[in-house]
Design an enzyme around this catalytic site. Structure first.
Site, mmCIF file in Angstrom:
data_model
loop_
_atom_site.group_PDB
_atom_site.id
_atom_site.type_symbol
_atom_site.label_atom_id
_atom_site.label_comp_id
_atom_site.label_asym_id
_atom_site.label_seq_id
_atom_site.Cartn_x
_atom_site.Cartn_y
_atom_site.Cartn_z
ATOM 1 N N ALA A 65 -0.295 -13.099 24.445
ATOM 2 C CA ALA A 65 0.103 -13.747 25.554
ATOM 3 C C ALA A 65 1.377 -13.027 26.477
ATOM 4 O O ALA A 65 2.149 -12.515 25.576
ATOM 5 C CB ALA A 65 0.259 -15.397 25.638
ATOM 6 N N GLY A 108 -2.834 -14.317 21.528
ATOM 7 C CA GLY A 108 -4.113 -14.847 22.528
ATOM 8 C C GLY A 108 -5.148 -13.565 22.779
ATOM 9 O O GLY A 108 -5.920 -13.992 22.751
ATOM 10 N N GLU A 111 -7.313 -14.627 19.959
ATOM 11 C CA GLU A 111 -8.081 -15.923 20.366
ATOM 12 C C GLU A 111 -9.098 -15.671 21.552
ATOM 13 O O GLU A 111 -10.125 -16.273 21.148
ATOM 14 C CB GLU A 111 -6.853 -17.024 20.995
ATOM 15 C CG GLU A 111 -5.872 -17.439 19.963
ATOM 16 C CD GLU A 111 -4.703 -18.241 20.526
ATOM 17 O OE1 GLU A 111 -4.767 -19.272 20.004
ATOM 18 O OE2 GLU A 111 -3.976 -17.769 20.972
ATOM 19 N N GLU A 131 2.515 -16.302 16.407
ATOM 20 C CA GLU A 131 2.955 -17.063 17.180
ATOM 21 C C GLU A 131 4.299 -17.798 16.419
ATOM 22 O O GLU A 131 5.253 -18.133 17.180
ATOM 23 C CB GLU A 131 2.238 -18.169 17.872
ATOM 24 C CG GLU A 131 1.238 -17.975 19.037
ATOM 25 C CD GLU A 131 -0.273 -17.085 18.573
ATOM 26 O OE1 GLU A 131 -1.030 -16.905 19.136
ATOM 27 O OE2 GLU A 131 -0.057 -17.004 17.107
#
Length: 257
Positions: A65, A108, A111, A131
């Site tokens: 992200a 992300g 993901e 993360e």
């Protein structure tokens, strides 16, 4: 519509969405994911498209992200805005979608790759959920989808240590379906996508829905759901065509009806 952070191309019945923020290693910022969601919305309505490939660059599928975008956000702000809603457009997409992953698929990036129906990885791919090194945990489904793919022990290992998994380990752990040389990645993904897109669209969509339902149901419920959808396929012209073609020893010509 035009896009600034992704590239959308179509080749026959296959569409490819390429994440295109090379200077940021395809970090998943809000505007880019809004474009992905818009592209998927359009492709869902395009009857000519039977399968989609989601990919990035050779160096990075998506390195996570956009931390600069997120670092100063407050709880109520991200709660009211429903942060990551657009990311889930990939999981909501009803047609088959394949992730073609080269380079880094971290945070992300890992993901959204897991939101796809399966992952084809280049031999330079690296997966991770780092993360915890930022004082948070995965927030786009990582703790939920990863454990379903690789099991509790390896999911705990990745999420608690933040370490990366290379392509061969990802294959052994069932995170990815195939590993291929980097220079064969897109050819392999397009070949798989073309085979899927040549099938009956409604049958492919129902097959995808049935497999995904296994995560939400007991075995007996899932088998019952499968059986009902299987039975419903006998109302379609494509079932009649597929079985007739088999009996006549020819290729079927599906009409998506």
């Amino acid at each position: 519509m035009g896009y600034e952070m992704i590239e959308l191309t179509k080749d026959g019945s296959v569409a490819t969405i390429m994440l295109d923020r090379p200077k940021a290693l395809n970090a998943l910022c809000g505007p880019m994911m809004a474009e992905v969601a818009k592209a998927l919305e359009a492709l869902a309505k395009d009857d000519a498209i039977g399968c989609v490939i989601l990919t990035g660059s050779e160096k990075a599928f998506a390195a996570g992200a956009d931390i600069k975008e997120m670092s100063d956000l407050e709880y109520l702000e991200i709660y009211k805005d429903d942060l990551f809603y657009n990311h889930e457009a990939i999981a909501r997409f009803r047609k088959p979608i394949i992730a073609a992953v080269a380079g880094y698929a971290l945070g992300g990036g890992c993901e959204i790759a897991m939101m796809c129906d399966f992952i084809i990885a280049a031999d330079n791919a690296k997966f991770g959920q780092p993360e915890i090194n930022l004082g948070v945990m995965p927030g786009i489904g990582g703790t939920q989808r990863l454990i379903r793919a690789v099991g509790k022990s390896k999911a705990m290992d990745m999420c608690l240590t933040g370490r990366m998994m290379d392509a061969n380990e990802a294959l052994a752990a069932n995170l990815v379906a195939r590993v291929v040389p980097l220079d064969e990645l897109m050819e392999t993904a397009k070949d798989a996508s073309s085979k899927i897109a040549a099938q009956s669209q409604p049958i492919a969509m129902m097959t995808k829905e049935t497999i995904n339902s296994a995560f939400e149901m007991t075995l007996s419920q899932g088998v019952q759901f499968e059986r009902r959808l299987f039975q419903s396929m006998f109302t379609t012209a494509d079932q009649k065509e597929g079985m007739a073609a088999f009996s006549e020893k020819r290729k079927p010509h599906f009409k998506n009806k």
